[in-house]
Design an enzyme around this catalytic site. Structure first.
Site, PDB file in Angstrom:
ATOM      1  N   ASP A  14       0.819  -1.224   0.000  1.00 33.79           N
ATOM      2  CA  ASP A  14       0.000   0.000   0.000  1.00 33.79           C
ATOM      3  C   ASP A  14       0.848   1.268   0.000  1.00 33.79           C
ATOM      4  OD1 ASP A  14      -2.299  -1.633   0.242  1.00 33.79           O
ATOM      5  OD2 ASP A  14      -1.932  -1.770   2.392  1.00 33.79           O
ATOM      6  N   GLU A  15       1.995   1.218  -0.643  1.00 33.60           N
ATOM      7  CA  GLU A  15       2.877   2.394  -0.661  1.00 33.60           C
ATOM      8  C   GLU A  15       2.419   3.432  -1.684  1.00 33.60           C
ATOM      9  OE1 GLU A  15       4.026  -0.712  -1.216  1.00 33.60           O
ATOM     10  OE2 GLU A  15       5.497  -1.220   0.312  1.00 33.60           O
ATOM     11  N   LYS A  17       2.097   2.346  -5.064  1.00 33.52           N
ATOM     12  CA  LYS A  17       2.769   1.912  -6.299  1.00 33.52           C
ATOM     13  C   LYS A  17       1.936   2.228  -7.524  1.00 33.52           C
ATOM     14  CE  LYS A  17       3.148  -2.283  -4.595  1.00 33.52           C
ATOM     15  NZ  LYS A  17       2.962  -2.089  -3.149  1.00 33.52           N
ATOM     16  N   GLY A  18       0.602   2.101  -7.372  1.00 39.66           N
ATOM     17  CA  GLY A  18      -0.301   2.306  -8.502  1.00 39.66           C
ATOM     18  C   GLY A  18      -0.092   3.646  -9.181  1.00 39.66           C
ATOM     19  N   GLY A  41      -4.054  -4.385  -4.105  1.00 39.00           N
ATOM     20  CA  GLY A  41      -5.063  -3.411  -4.501  1.00 39.00           C
ATOM     21  C   GLY A  41      -4.397  -2.090  -4.804  1.00 39.00           C
ATOM     22  N   HIS A  42      -4.436  -1.707  -6.065  1.00 41.57           N
ATOM     23  CA  HIS A  42      -3.871  -0.417  -6.453  1.00 41.57           C
ATOM     24  C   HIS A  42      -5.028   0.502  -6.765  1.00 41.57           C
ATOM     25  CE1 HIS A  42       0.219  -2.074  -7.891  1.00 41.57           C
ATOM     26  NE2 HIS A  42      -0.401  -3.003  -7.207  1.00 41.57           N
ATOM     27  N   GLN A 220       2.382  -5.864  -3.213  1.00 41.86           N
ATOM     28  CA  GLN A 220       2.711  -5.896  -1.776  1.00 41.86           C
ATOM     29  C   GLN A 220       4.046  -5.173  -1.547  1.00 41.86           C
ATOM     30  OE1 GLN A 220       1.611  -9.241  -3.062  1.00 41.86           O
ATOM     31  NE2 GLN A 220      -0.423  -8.526  -2.599  1.00 41.86           N
ATOM     32  N   THR A 297      -9.831  -5.130   1.210  1.00 40.26           N
ATOM     33  CA  THR A 297     -10.703  -5.618   2.278  1.00 40.26           C
ATOM     34  C   THR A 297     -11.425  -4.499   3.024  1.00 40.26           C
ATOM     35  OG1 THR A 297      -8.854  -5.538   3.809  1.00 40.26           O
ATOM     36  CG2 THR A 297      -9.234  -7.645   2.717  1.00 40.26           C
ATOM     37  N   ARG A 301      -6.058   0.600   8.097  1.00 39.74           N
ATOM     38  CA  ARG A 301      -4.651   0.233   8.167  1.00 39.74           C
ATOM     39  C   ARG A 301      -4.041   0.742   9.464  1.00 39.74           C
ATOM     40  NH1 ARG A 301      -4.009   2.371   2.104  1.00 39.74           N
ATOM     41  NH2 ARG A 301      -4.864   0.551   1.045  1.00 39.74           N
ATOM     42  N   THR A 407       2.691  14.505  -3.940  1.00 44.72           N
ATOM     43  CA  THR A 407       2.106  15.484  -3.013  1.00 44.72           C
ATOM     44  C   THR A 407       0.580  15.558  -3.127  1.00 44.72           C
ATOM     45  OG1 THR A 407       2.456  17.203  -4.660  1.00 44.72           O
ATOM     46  CG2 THR A 407       4.185  16.933  -3.006  1.00 44.72           C
TER      47      THR A 407
END
Ligand code: IMP
Length: 417
Positions: A14-15, A17-18, A41-42, A220, A297, A301, A407
């Site tokens: 969840d960084e 990446k998408g 999940g992106h 991930q 889900t 987080r 940003t």
């Protein structure tokens, strides 16, 4: 021969990446997934529209890019077909490896049953069946996407698989599939997916030989890697850059630039060690401001501060050339910003690496002065000087330059250095 660029997550997934894959997909001909499944999940925001991608590579949003789902992936046909429905005709733009493993409904049932039986020791999986699908692959009892092309044969094999596993499944309360319905499902999967199934290994070799620009999209993050993460609280695949080779059938020399994605703070979903977690006001504020709820889900987080020890570990393991630092604007308005710079062991010793057992480490923090507003900044100079200092300190601590700073959720809210 061209070399493929690679994107990997440096934290617990969840960084963001998408957004970067989407950004980079504009200049790449192919985007390829090499590991994981629909646990990923992106979320990508383009103008007014929000896309939640799970398994289809993010290149799908660039009409000129083609997308490859590699052999290292576990693919749920049911969910994949549903995800495909978000887009117009994908033929000629989407290719699925015949060697990718199938994730079928019983894998999710096993996953959920195991989690239930584990009680308080549950991993907190997404419940999608990822572990059991990879488990079947490794114990050589899995079924591959290529088998979908002959549904009758596959049907027989799955029924036989159930016969062999009957005692185990009965103990877990997992019912035998209805044979007729199973066959109908497999035929439906074939019909929907057959045009996309191909030998993607040959394809990878060909497109690299043709000097195409290829982007490899990790899922991930490093701290969820089966070997290098916080085992057993990890996912079941090799999420680090080495996984891109095995998961697509290429070799280490085929990989060029490695971009590591990290948020300006940290989050994790599911259970397991998270040394820089903040269970107080700051964590709550990060969750709300950062909209930190799982794409797959919907779970809230766990939130905390940037972990420079984990980042350094991830930079080394993945061979990161440049970091993309995401969601800097979420830190806007914090008076104090903390960074975990070392771990303290129960015996008082301080270490600067990720140890075998992360369970009992406590964070050693360095404090930074906050800033008012970075949101929407599109150049380094436009960032508040405290934010600039924060970025430069993270580079120093992680041992890698930060080439991109995000940003805001919008495609254009990006600083490229
Ligand atoms: P699994 O991959 O569903 O088996 O879940 C194993 C662990 O990885 C759990 O802690 C999940 O929350 C976590 N996980 C799996 N996929 C993702 C993801 O895309 N982002 C963040 N965490 C994930």
């Amino acid at each position: 021969m061209s070399k493929a660029d690679l994107i990997v997550g440096l934290q617990w997934g969840d960084e963001g990446k998408g957004k970067i894959v989407d950004h980079m997909a504009q200049t790449h001909d192919y985007v390829c997934r090499f590991a994981g499944g629909h646990n990923a999940g992106h979320t990508i925001v383009i103008g007014e529209k929000r896309y939640a991608l799970h398994l289809i590579p993010s290149g799908v949003l660039n009409p000129k890019a083609k997308n490859i789902v590699g052999n290292g992936v576990v693919l749920s046909p049911e969910d994949f077909i549903e995800e495909m429905a978000q887009f117009d005709d994908l033929q000629g733009r989407l290719f699925i490896s015949d060697k990718a493993h199938l994730l079928l409904s019983y894998h999710a049932q096993i996953d959920q049953a195991r989690e239930r039986l584990k009680g308080k020791d549950a991993i907190g999986t997404t419940g999608k069946g990822i572990g059991p699908a990879y488990g079947d692959k490794i114990t050589r009892t899995g079924h591959r996407v290529g088998e979908l092309l002959e549904p009758e044969k596959l049907h027989k094999r799955i029924l036989r698989y159930f016969e062999i596993n009957r005692p185990l499944f009965e103990a877990m309360g997992i019912a035998q599939p209805d044979a007729k319905r199973l066959l109908a499902d497999l035929k439906r999967y074939k019909e929907a997916l057959a045009p996309y199934i191909t030998d993607t290994v040959q394809m990878m070799w060909r497109i690299l030989a043709e000097e195409k620009r290829v982007l490899l999209e990790g899922a991930q993050g490093t701290m969820l890697d089966i070997d290098h993460g916080t085992y057993p609280y990890v996912t079941s695949s090799t999420t680090v850059s080495a996984g891109a080779c095995a998961g697509l059938g290429i070799n280490p020399k085929d990989i060029g630039k490695v971009v590591g994605i990290a948020k300006a703070y940290c989050t994790r979903v599911g259970n397991g060690p998270f040394p820089s977690e903040d269970n107080g006001e700051a964590g709550k504020r990060l969750r709300e401001k950062g909209d930190e709820f799982g794409t797959t889900t919907g779970r809230p987080r766990r939130c905390g501060w940037f972990d420079a020890v984990a980042a350094r570990h991830a930079v080394r393991i993945n061979g990161v050339d440049s970091i993309a630092l995401m969601k800097l604007d979420v830190l806007d308005g914090f008076e104090e910003i903390k960074v975990c710079i070392a771990y303290r062991l129960p015996n008082g010793e301080t270490i600067d690496y990720v140890p075998y057992d992360m369970d009992e480490v406590t964070p050693v923090y360095r404090s930074f002065k906050g800033w008012e507003r970075s949101k929407g900044a599109r150049s380094f100079d436009a960032l508040p000087k405290e934010a600039q200092a924060y970025i430069e300190a993270l580079e120093e601590m992680a041992g890698c330059k930060i080439g991109i700073v995000s940003t805001g959720a919008d495609r254009d809210d990006t600083v490229v250095r």
